[in-house]
Design a protein around this motif. Structure first.
Motif, PDB file in Angstrom:
ATOM      1  N   ALA A 297     -69.912   9.007  23.450  1.00 28.12           N
ATOM      2  CA  ALA A 297     -71.298   8.769  23.868  1.00 28.12           C
ATOM      3  C   ALA A 297     -71.541   7.292  24.151  1.00 28.12           C
ATOM      4  CB  ALA A 297     -72.258   9.271  22.792  1.00 28.12           C
ATOM      5  N   GLU A 298     -70.894   6.421  23.378  1.00 29.08           N
ATOM      6  CA  GLU A 298     -71.066   4.987  23.624  1.00 29.08           C
ATOM      7  C   GLU A 298     -70.380   4.571  24.922  1.00 29.08           C
ATOM      8  OE1 GLU A 298     -70.722   0.675  21.366  1.00 29.08           O
ATOM      9  OE2 GLU A 298     -69.723   2.417  20.496  1.00 29.08           O
ATOM     10  N   TYR A 299     -69.226   5.144  25.220  1.00 30.30           N
ATOM     11  CA  TYR A 299     -68.572   4.840  26.496  1.00 30.30           C
ATOM     12  C   TYR A 299     -69.450   5.285  27.667  1.00 30.30           C
ATOM     13  CZ  TYR A 299     -64.038   3.401  24.616  1.00 30.30           C
ATOM     14  OH  TYR A 299     -63.029   2.722  23.994  1.00 30.30           O
ATOM     15  N   ARG A 300     -70.087   6.454  27.530  1.00 34.70           N
ATOM     16  CA  ARG A 300     -70.983   6.907  28.601  1.00 34.70           C
ATOM     17  C   ARG A 300     -72.178   5.974  28.742  1.00 34.70           C
ATOM     18  NH1 ARG A 300     -69.180  12.110  26.809  1.00 34.70           N
ATOM     19  NH2 ARG A 300     -70.788  12.179  25.182  1.00 34.70           N
ATOM     20  N   LEU A 301     -72.638   5.421  27.618  1.00 33.86           N
ATOM     21  CA  LEU A 301     -73.745   4.458  27.670  1.00 33.86           C
ATOM     22  C   LEU A 301     -73.308   3.185  28.387  1.00 33.86           C
ATOM     23  CD1 LEU A 301     -76.607   3.689  26.877  1.00 33.86           C
ATOM     24  CD2 LEU A 301     -75.717   2.925  24.660  1.00 33.86           C
ATOM     25  N   LYS A 302     -72.098   2.712  28.111  1.00 30.08           N
ATOM     26  CA  LYS A 302     -71.580   1.541  28.821  1.00 30.08           C
ATOM     27  C   LYS A 302     -71.461   1.828  30.315  1.00 30.08           C
ATOM     28  CE  LYS A 302     -68.908  -0.325  24.933  1.00 30.08           C
ATOM     29  NZ  LYS A 302     -67.547  -0.629  24.421  1.00 30.08           N
ATOM     30  N   GLY A 303     -71.043   3.042  30.637  1.00 31.24           N
ATOM     31  CA  GLY A 303     -70.955   3.421  32.045  1.00 31.24           C
ATOM     32  C   GLY A 303     -72.311   3.430  32.717  1.00 31.24           C
ATOM     33  N   ALA A 304     -73.352   3.821  31.974  1.00 29.53           N
ATOM     34  CA  ALA A 304     -74.706   3.805  32.536  1.00 29.53           C
ATOM     35  C   ALA A 304     -75.162   2.379  32.819  1.00 29.53           C
ATOM     36  CB  ALA A 304     -75.671   4.498  31.578  1.00 29.53           C
ATOM     37  N   TYR A 305     -74.786   1.430  31.950  1.00 30.50           N
ATOM     38  CA  TYR A 305     -75.097   0.018  32.210  1.00 30.50           C
ATOM     39  C   TYR A 305     -74.396  -0.442  33.496  1.00 30.50           C
ATOM     40  CZ  TYR A 305     -77.494  -1.140  27.822  1.00 30.50           C
ATOM     41  OH  TYR A 305     -78.410  -1.244  26.812  1.00 30.50           O
ATOM     42  N   ALA A 306     -73.136  -0.036  33.650  1.00 27.05           N
ATOM     43  CA  ALA A 306     -72.389  -0.434  34.848  1.00 27.05           C
ATOM     44  C   ALA A 306     -73.015   0.161  36.107  1.00 27.05           C
ATOM     45  CB  ALA A 306     -70.929   0.002  34.721  1.00 27.05           C
ATOM     46  N   ARG A 307     -73.542   1.364  35.997  1.00 27.55           N
ATOM     47  CA  ARG A 307     -74.171   1.987  37.167  1.00 27.55           C
ATOM     48  C   ARG A 307     -75.426   1.220  37.577  1.00 27.55           C
ATOM     49  NH1 ARG A 307     -75.348   8.389  38.254  1.00 27.55           N
ATOM     50  NH2 ARG A 307     -76.309   8.126  40.294  1.00 27.55           N
ATOM     51  N   ILE A 308     -76.154   0.675  36.608  1.00 32.89           N
ATOM     52  CA  ILE A 308     -77.314  -0.159  36.941  1.00 32.89           C
ATOM     53  C   ILE A 308     -76.853  -1.378  37.735  1.00 32.89           C
ATOM     54  CG2 ILE A 308     -79.093  -1.673  35.971  1.00 32.89           C
ATOM     55  CD1 ILE A 308     -79.440   0.313  33.710  1.00 32.89           C
ATOM     56  N   GLY A 309     -75.709  -1.973  37.329  1.00 29.54           N
ATOM     57  CA  GLY A 309     -75.166  -3.116  38.076  1.00 29.54           C
ATOM     58  C   GLY A 309     -74.857  -2.767  39.508  1.00 29.54           C
ATOM     59  N   ALA A 310     -74.287  -1.574  39.732  1.00 33.96           N
ATOM     60  CA  ALA A 310     -73.985  -1.154  41.101  1.00 33.96           C
ATOM     61  C   ALA A 310     -75.269  -0.939  41.897  1.00 33.96           C
ATOM     62  CB  ALA A 310     -73.148   0.119  41.075  1.00 33.96           C
ATOM     63  N   ALA A 311     -76.294  -0.369  41.230  1.00 35.58           N
ATOM     64  CA  ALA A 311     -77.565  -0.137  41.920  1.00 35.58           C
ATOM     65  C   ALA A 311     -78.247  -1.462  42.267  1.00 35.58           C
ATOM     66  CB  ALA A 311     -78.474   0.719  41.045  1.00 35.58           C
ATOM     67  N   ARG A 312     -78.148  -2.445  41.395  1.00 35.21           N
ATOM     68  CA  ARG A 312     -78.725  -3.763  41.693  1.00 35.21           C
ATOM     69  C   ARG A 312     -77.988  -4.436  42.851  1.00 35.21           C
ATOM     70  NH1 ARG A 312     -79.455  -6.405  35.611  1.00 35.21           N
ATOM     71  NH2 ARG A 312     -81.407  -5.330  35.049  1.00 35.21           N
ATOM     72  N   ALA A 313     -76.668  -4.313  42.860  1.00 34.06           N
ATOM     73  CA  ALA A 313     -75.879  -4.961  43.906  1.00 34.06           C
ATOM     74  C   ALA A 313     -76.192  -4.402  45.289  1.00 34.06           C
ATOM     75  CB  ALA A 313     -74.386  -4.806  43.603  1.00 34.06           C
ATOM     76  N   ALA A 314     -76.723  -3.170  45.335  1.00 29.99           N
ATOM     77  CA  ALA A 314     -77.040  -2.563  46.634  1.00 29.99           C
ATOM     78  C   ALA A 314     -78.174  -3.296  47.340  1.00 29.99           C
ATOM     79  CB  ALA A 314     -77.398  -1.090  46.441  1.00 29.99           C
ATOM     80  N   PHE A 315     -78.956  -4.111  46.620  1.00 34.52           N
ATOM     81  CA  PHE A 315     -80.031  -4.875  47.248  1.00 34.52           C
ATOM     82  C   PHE A 315     -79.505  -6.105  47.998  1.00 34.52           C
ATOM     83  CE2 PHE A 315     -82.330  -2.644  43.879  1.00 34.52           C
ATOM     84  CZ  PHE A 315     -83.427  -2.169  44.569  1.00 34.52           C
ATOM     85  N   PHE A 316     -78.271  -6.478  47.742  1.00 37.10           N
ATOM     86  CA  PHE A 316     -77.711  -7.700  48.307  1.00 37.10           C
ATOM     87  C   PHE A 316     -76.797  -7.369  49.489  1.00 37.10           C
ATOM     88  CE2 PHE A 316     -79.018  -8.700  44.057  1.00 37.10           C
ATOM     89  CZ  PHE A 316     -79.505  -9.998  44.141  1.00 37.10           C
ATOM     90  N   PRO A 317     -76.448  -8.390  50.286  1.00 36.05           N
ATOM     91  CA  PRO A 317     -75.592  -8.126  51.453  1.00 36.05           C
ATOM     92  C   PRO A 317     -74.241  -7.540  51.055  1.00 36.05           C
ATOM     93  CG  PRO A 317     -76.563 -10.319  51.571  1.00 36.05           C
ATOM     94  CD  PRO A 317     -76.872  -9.799  50.209  1.00 36.05           C
TER      95      PRO A 317
END
Length: 469
Positions: A297-317
């Motif tokens: 469950a903690e690994y899945r939580l870390k993966g959710a944090y990483a997914r937020i990073g990917a979603a944020r990066a989509a705003f940039f070139p």
């Protein structure tokens, strides 16, 4: 030209170490007390004589019964559910490998050749109607330079998903071991119940024969004879019922082990088993954080944090690169002659101006992070409850057994006295019947409590994380 190309590739590779937009991960506080519950039900659970911590023991050390160890080894080798979990782990590992490869450019070699005859109406005077073109190129196509960490965040998410699945395999292994051991113990209990039912049937048949003789000479009533017959029939029913349960227990073990087990491996009864080693939960509930389902469950939580990073990066070139180097000629033999070298360098930058999907994806990633966080906290709370329940059984089972054994002894004396009084003509057979029925039920409860004690040790071992191996 080759030097320039390699310089560009090196510069692009350095950009792989660009910033990450994923939020910093800090392990959330466990939503449970730091210590195990206290109270009358938990007396003695902190200092169990000869007990070891769950993390200190492999399953081979925890289970002392040789036959049970053999059966568990067979199940680990042949169980199809466990094999299916292992295959799913390999699938997720391969998916992580695919996502990880997105970080690096894919270098391709391409060769091409073309020969064409053109219409005389479409060529100038003196031009050849037939033309040839050959080329050989080495390059990469549409490689995204991960300057803002989008690809790296997706790779991090895939890695954590793989690690969570790996912990899932560990959970499945622990579950299988505990299921096999419980099925083994249940079979031993049902064999003991069958033995009790058979001995009860023999005793009741003997009593029925005595009453039949007394009835034939007019000493016993027909009511006593029919009452004795009811106990004989009830015992016969129990013998058939426990025979059925034994067959089903054996079938269940066969399914768990993925093969037909020989009769020599099956237990005779509970008393013949070598019990598993006693377990200690330790002083702190922090040991739960090593449970494989909580780690997953903690690994899945870390993966959710990483997914937020990917979603944020989509705003940039997004910067991608297509480049190649090679040679081209109008003759196959001229591919490697002087002056035939060619190259191509085509970077591309895409800057999102307005795309509602990007904002929706970002909100989705934040919502999923909160969902996974809640699941992580709930997993810890459920684990705490499972261990607390097992400790409550551990703290009270010996007292229950002692009381039940005393009850059985008293009921056995009562049954013997009631039988003597009936044969002496002092009481009716109803007193014997009631004493025998009560004694039989108490003996079955005693067998169930013996099973509960052994099964709880297995359960405590499993809910504490299943040990070192």
């Amino acid at each position: 030209m080759n030097r320039r190309l390699w310089f560009l590739l090196l510069a692009a590779a350095l950009l792989l170490h660009g910033c990450s937009l994923a939020p910093d991960y800090n392990r959330p506080l466990a939503p449970i007390p730091s210590e195990w519950p206290q109270g009358p039900a938990y007396e003695g659970t902190q200092t169990v004589p000869g007990a070891a911590g769950a993390a200190e023991l492999s399953w081979q050390e925890f289970f002392s019964d040789e036959q049970l160890r053999t059966i568990i080894e067979t199940a680990l080798a042949n169980n199809l559910d466990l094999r299916l979990v292992a295959l799913k782990v390999e699938r997720v590992r391969a998916l992580y490998g695919i996502q990880r490869a997105e970080l690096y450019p894919a270098l391709n070699a391409a060769g091409a050749g073309a020969k064409q005859q053109r219409s005389v109406d479409l060529i100038g005077p003196g031009d050849a109607r037939t033309t040839e073109q050959y080329s050989l190129n080495l390059g990469l196509a549409s490689w995204e330079i991960d300057f803002f960490g989008r690809t790296r965040s997706l790779s991090e998410q895939a890695l954590n998903e793989y690690l969570a699945t790996e912990q899932g395999r560990r959970s499945a292994r622990i579950l299988l071991i505990s299921e096999v051991s419980r099925a083994y113990l249940t079979l031993a209990k049902d064999r003991e119940n069958l033995s009790l039912a058979q001995s009860t049937l023999e005793d009741q048949q003997g009593e029925y024969d005595i009453i039949q003789r007394r009835y034939d000479v007019g000493v016993a009533t027909e009511l006593d004879l029919r009452r004795a017959q009811t106990r004989v029939d009830a015992a016969r029913r129990d013998v058939a019922s426990f025979s059925q349960q034994l067959a089903q227990d054996h079938n269940r073990l066969n399914l768990l082990c993925g093969c037909q087990l020989s009769a020599e491996l099956l237990p005779a009864d509970l008393s013949s088993l070598t019990p598993p080693r006693p377990m200690s939960a330790g002083l702190s509930s922090a040991t739960l954080l090593n449970r494989p389902d909580i780690v997953a469950a903690e690994y899945r939580l870390k993966g959710a944090y990483a997914r937020i990073g990917a979603a944020r990066a989509a705003f940039f070139p997004r910067i991608s690169l297509t480049t190649s180097v090679g040679t081209a000629s109008d003759a196959l033999s001229g591919l490697f002659t002087s002056g035939t070298d060619v190259w191509n360098f085509a970077p591309q930058l895409v800057l999102p101006i307005f795309d509602g999907r990007i904002w929706a994806a970002f909100r989705l990633s934040e919502a999923e992070q909160q969902i996974v966080l809640t699941e992580y906290e709930k997993t810890i709370q459920v684990a705490f409850r499972e261990v607390a329940d097992a400790l409550a059984v551990q703290g009270t089972i010996d007292r229950q057994l002692a009381a039940q054994q005393s009850l059985v002894d008293a009921l056995a004396e009562t049954y013997g006295l009631a039988n003597k009084r009936y044969l002496g003509g002092l009481d009716s057979y109803l007193g014997v019947l009631d004493a025998q029925r009560t004694l039989y039920g108490a003996r079955r409860v005693l067998i169930s409590l013996n099973l509960a004690k052994l099964a709880n040790r297995v359960n405590l071992y499993a809910v504490l994380g299943g040990g070192a191996g």
